[in-house]
Design a protein around this motif. Sequence first.
Motif, PDB file in Angstrom:
ATOM      1  N   VAL A  87       1.506   2.088  -3.536  1.00 27.36           N
ATOM      2  CA  VAL A  87       0.324   2.739  -4.114  1.00 27.36           C
ATOM      3  C   VAL A  87       0.304   4.212  -3.724  1.00 27.36           C
ATOM      4  O   VAL A  87       0.059   5.096  -4.554  1.00 27.36           O
ATOM      5  CB  VAL A  87      -0.968   2.039  -3.644  1.00 27.36           C
ATOM      6  N   ILE A 112     -13.389   3.260  -6.361  1.00 26.42           N
ATOM      7  CA  ILE A 112     -12.045   2.682  -6.467  1.00 26.42           C
ATOM      8  C   ILE A 112     -11.087   3.382  -5.508  1.00 26.42           C
ATOM      9  O   ILE A 112     -10.292   2.741  -4.812  1.00 26.42           O
ATOM     10  CB  ILE A 112     -11.545   2.769  -7.916  1.00 26.42           C
ATOM     11  N   ILE A 120      -1.118   1.938  -9.853  1.00 27.93           N
ATOM     12  CA  ILE A 120      -2.447   2.046  -9.252  1.00 27.93           C
ATOM     13  C   ILE A 120      -2.615   3.414  -8.597  1.00 27.93           C
ATOM     14  O   ILE A 120      -3.619   4.102  -8.790  1.00 27.93           O
ATOM     15  CB  ILE A 120      -2.661   0.927  -8.210  1.00 27.93           C
ATOM     16  N   PHE A 134       0.820  -1.203   0.000  1.00 27.66           N
ATOM     17  CA  PHE A 134       0.000   0.000   0.000  1.00 27.66           C
ATOM     18  C   PHE A 134       0.860   1.261   0.000  1.00 27.66           C
ATOM     19  O   PHE A 134       0.441   2.309  -0.501  1.00 27.66           O
ATOM     20  CB  PHE A 134      -0.953  -0.023   1.193  1.00 27.66           C
ATOM     21  N   MET A 168      -2.686  -6.047  -8.027  1.00 35.85           N
ATOM     22  CA  MET A 168      -2.351  -6.090  -6.608  1.00 35.85           C
ATOM     23  C   MET A 168      -2.454  -7.482  -5.999  1.00 35.85           C
ATOM     24  O   MET A 168      -1.588  -7.897  -5.212  1.00 35.85           O
ATOM     25  CB  MET A 168      -3.263  -5.126  -5.830  1.00 35.85           C
ATOM     26  N   ASN A 224      -9.118  -6.061  -7.439  1.00 33.59           N
ATOM     27  CA  ASN A 224      -7.896  -5.745  -8.183  1.00 33.59           C
ATOM     28  C   ASN A 224      -6.911  -6.919  -8.067  1.00 33.59           C
ATOM     29  O   ASN A 224      -5.813  -6.790  -7.529  1.00 33.59           O
ATOM     30  CB  ASN A 224      -7.265  -4.463  -7.632  1.00 33.59           C
ATOM     31  N   SER A 257     -12.130   2.532  -1.784  1.00 34.10           N
ATOM     32  CA  SER A 257     -11.870   1.132  -1.434  1.00 34.10           C
ATOM     33  C   SER A 257     -10.371   0.862  -1.316  1.00 34.10           C
ATOM     34  O   SER A 257      -9.938   0.080  -0.466  1.00 34.10           O
ATOM     35  CB  SER A 257     -12.507   0.194  -2.467  1.00 34.10           C
ATOM     36  N   THR A 258      -9.566   1.517  -2.148  1.00 31.96           N
ATOM     37  CA  THR A 258      -8.119   1.327  -2.068  1.00 31.96           C
ATOM     38  C   THR A 258      -7.554   1.940  -0.792  1.00 31.96           C
ATOM     39  O   THR A 258      -6.682   1.350  -0.139  1.00 31.96           O
ATOM     40  CB  THR A 258      -7.428   1.948  -3.295  1.00 31.96           C
ATOM     41  N   PRO A 297      -9.263  -4.253  -2.840  1.00 34.41           N
ATOM     42  CA  PRO A 297     -10.027  -3.105  -3.341  1.00 34.41           C
ATOM     43  C   PRO A 297     -10.493  -3.323  -4.772  1.00 34.41           C
ATOM     44  O   PRO A 297     -10.075  -4.271  -5.440  1.00 34.41           O
ATOM     45  CB  PRO A 297      -9.032  -1.947  -3.250  1.00 34.41           C
ATOM     46  N   LEU A 306      -5.192   6.451  -9.695  1.00 37.71           N
ATOM     47  CA  LEU A 306      -6.157   7.007  -8.751  1.00 37.71           C
ATOM     48  C   LEU A 306      -6.040   8.531  -8.680  1.00 37.71           C
ATOM     49  O   LEU A 306      -7.051   9.236  -8.633  1.00 37.71           O
ATOM     50  CB  LEU A 306      -5.942   6.397  -7.366  1.00 37.71           C
TER      51      LEU A 306
END
Length: 320
Positions: free
Chosen positions: A15, A301, A211, A12, A109, A105, A304-305, A278, A215
């Motif tokens: 990300v 999206i 990702i 994460f 991911m 995903n 949730s991520t 997510p 986003l």
Amino acid sequence: MTDILSVTFPFFALVLCGYVAARVRLLPLDAVPGLNMFVLYFALPCMLYRFGSGTPLWQLFNPVVALLWLMCALLIVTGVAWHARRRGAGWPDAAMGALVAAFPNSGFMGVPLILALLGQGGVGPVMGTLIIDLVVTTSLCIGLSQWGAADEHGAARAVARALKGMLRNPMPWSILLGAAAGALGLQLWAPLGKTVQLLADAASPVALFTIGAVLARSQFQMVAQADGGHSPRDVGAIAFTKLLVHPALVWGLGTLAVRGGWLAEAMLPPLVLAAALPAAGNVSLLAERFGADNGRIARVILWSTAVAFFSFSAVVALVR
């Protein structure tokens, strides 16, 4: 919990790095599609090929796993679409909202993250679910999005377009080619194998960074469009369905399958973790293409991520 965070946090964090880089324009927004293409058409297919070639066929193409995953997807799609229609949403918004709630995903991911958590044995079921989502769930929701089209053949044409898009998607082909190579005992020519290995090793960090960049770009697009037609409650409910209802449903039906002797107990944790991921980022592109509110899907999206850092780690603690 510390040992779980030692695995999930770097994923994460990558990300977040991609998000911040695009947000402050350290990474130009015009470069994000090129980064996405590198992951989708070069790095990720090589990673999936390697995993496919090293995974037993019974894990990749387990009919019980496929049926279980499809049943859960159908329940999620039916429930979310029905709720959206009751609230007055059109078929495109209802269908794409259902897809973003049911499609995790797994590619960008899920495969590398679950590999890090559960080892090689957890990869096969996840790639099997990815094939189901790319081929069946996506086609179903795209057809549903065109259900109310003026042309009576609108849904059928939409499904045909979805299937054509699936045939151009390298991810399922990479898994199938890898599985065939593994079953036949074929080995790549050494220089080619080394090239595949280098690209595969790049897939996980670049995909996670991408990702975040995607986003951030979606958030800029939402602001530019000044889209405010949907309440946050709708977005939050869909994100909640993706992160908590979906894995709970997979766990419930999967537990029944394990107790009935139809599913090996070791295959249930990777399925639950896949469902707890997510929402998949490509749903935003499909929403734009098939006339749904792309801003609404992008919010799901994004939310949730962000929340998955906490919810996914909690699910890991429960299933391990």
